[in-house]
Design an enzyme around this catalytic site. Structure first.
Site, PDB file in Angstrom:
ATOM      1  CD  GLN A   1       1.996  -3.886   1.537  1.00 28.92           C
ATOM      2  OE1 GLN A   1       2.073  -4.608   2.741  1.00 28.92           O
ATOM      3  NE2 GLN A   1       2.751  -2.649   1.612  1.00 28.92           N
TER       4      GLN A   1
ATOM      5  CD  GLU B   1      -5.669  -6.051   0.887  1.00 27.17           C
ATOM      6  OE1 GLU B   1      -5.355  -6.025   2.312  1.00 27.17           O
ATOM      7  OE2 GLU B   1      -5.959  -7.183   0.529  1.00 27.17           O
ATOM      8  CD  GLU B   2      -2.126   3.476   2.248  1.00 29.22           C
ATOM      9  OE1 GLU B   2      -1.814   4.723   2.375  1.00 29.22           O
ATOM     10  OE2 GLU B   2      -1.139   2.673   1.672  1.00 29.22           O
ATOM     11  NE  ARG B   3      -3.368   4.586  -3.786  1.00 27.88           N
ATOM     12  CZ  ARG B   3      -2.433   4.542  -4.510  1.00 27.88           C
ATOM     13  NH1 ARG B   3      -2.742   3.635  -5.606  1.00 27.88           N
ATOM     14  NH2 ARG B   3      -1.155   5.371  -4.650  1.00 27.88           N
TER      15      ARG B   3
ATOM     16  CB  ALA C   1      -8.211   5.686   2.179  1.00 34.83           C
TER      17      ALA C   1
END
Length: 384
Positions: A238, A241-243, A246
């Site tokens: 996860q 995708e978060e990074r 961002a």
């Protein structure tokens, strides 16, 4: 990556949404300390913006992640980072593992409503004593028949006071800290849950962030995502995708601040000429725009790897690291050229200066990103 007409159509839809439904209300939401997420997310769900790369069977568009990157870029244009962050929690932090590993029943009950904008989601990883050190978290979910009984707390939880459910990372066994955790969907109206008042943050002030306490909270084991004790590995996935989200979300935001600063420096005169005419000013702005373009290339290369099913951890960590540091450089450099106006609380550059600071902390600190990069370079010291 070559973008198609469909990419550009999506870009226009998101850009129009920011201009119509977000930017006009930023000051109001900043003052209130939160935005109306349920109504805002419902509008986004109706436009198909909350499930761009999620499965069609549960209301998503089933597109590859490059479309989501276009979405992240344009949402990042918004004046203020609070809403892009709150939206990113819904699309790229709380739901990727659920979409990838959750049962059909779990996806029907929680993913589909999140995609439709009928539910607001949170991600529960950080704790008062375990932020970037995910392995050190203490919240536990003890087995009791067909249920888990959860005790502990989660800290700095975005969307907490308006959330309907949380994707919770908790210890479900003893032993190896990298192999004793599970991801569990927990409805936030469950008995035993207490949510603090919104935390008083330096930036991201239109985003409601709180601490959540779990006191013998009982949830059925069917709410677990995938296999038991595989949560750490799923959370690491996860994080990719978060990074990437961002980093992509920083691009248009930084460009907008640069363009606003250019316009200000054209209009503001000192010593008989526009501030922009000073070489130190226009050279600095040219350098900042060059850095943004370099970050764009890195971010899209990480996206290309992710779309092709490759491990994008190395490049995603670089993009996350660079985006946080570049945001600080852009906002600090641009604010200087606004003079005293840049020091005003409601100035757009001052808000970006405050909001962007979290990017080097949340989702893995700069130091954690450097450690990951060093490990991929095989220069991180080996444990004895």
């Amino acid at each position: 990556m070559d973008l198609t007409q469909e990419h550009e159509a999506l870009r226009k839809t998101v850009r129009d949404f920011v201009d119509r439904e977000m930017d006009p209300f930023v000051e109001e939401w900043e003052s209130a300390g939160k935005a109306p997420l349920h109504s805002l997310f419902k509008k986004m769900g109706d436009l198909g913006l909350l499930g761009i790369h999620k499965p069609e069977a549960f209301g998503g568009s089933g597109l590859d992640y490059s479309y989501n990157l276009v979405f992240a870029e344009e949402i990042g244009r918004a004046y203020g980072g609070s809403l892009p962050m709150a939206i990113g929690v819904q699309t790229d932090m709380a739901t990727p593992a659920l979409a990838r590993f959750g049962s059909d029943e779990l996806k029907r009950d929680f993913l589909a409503p999140a995609i439709a904008g009928d539910m607001v989601a949170c991600i529960g990883v950080s704790e008062p004593g375990a932020g970037s050190d995910v392995a050190g978290l203490k919240t536990n979910a003890k087995s009791d028949g067909d249920d888990y009984v959860i005790n502990g707390s989660k800290m700095w939880i975005t969307n907490a006071t308006q959330g309907d459910w949380i994707c919770l990372l908790a210890n479900t066994s003893d032993g190896n800290v990298h192999a004793n955790k599970s991801l569990i969907i927990v409805p936030l109206d469950s008995p035993g849950i207490e949510i603090s008042k919104p935390l008083n943050k330096m930036g991201m002030r239109a985003s409601d962030t709180a601490q959540i306490f779990f006191d013998n909270v009982r949830v059925p084991k069917r709410n677990r995502i995938g296999e038991e004790n595989r949560g750490f590995a799923m959370q690491m996935m996860q994080f990719q995708e978060e990074r990437i989200y961002a980093a992509a979300g920083a691009l248009k935001g930084m460009e907008r601040i640069i363009q606003d600063t250019i316009q200000w420096c054209r209009e503001r005169h000192t010593f008989g000429q526009p501030v922009l005419n000073n070489q130190v000013v226009h050279f600095k702005l040219a350098e900042l725009q060059t850095e943004v373009e370099a970050l764009r290339a890195l971010t899209w290369k990480a996206c290309h790897q992710h779309v092709n099913g490759e491990d994008a951890t190395y490049l995603a960590s670089m993009a996350k690291l660079k985006s946080g540091r570049l945001w600080r450089e852009v906002t600090d450099g641009c604010l200087q050229y606004w003079g005293g106006m840049g020091f005003m609380w409601d100035n757009v550059v001052a808000r970006a200066y405050r909001d962007s600071r979290i990017l080097s902390i949340a989702g893995g600190s700069d130091e954690m990103m450097l450690g990951i990069i060093a490990k991929h370079m095989d220069i991180f010291p080996k444990r004895r």
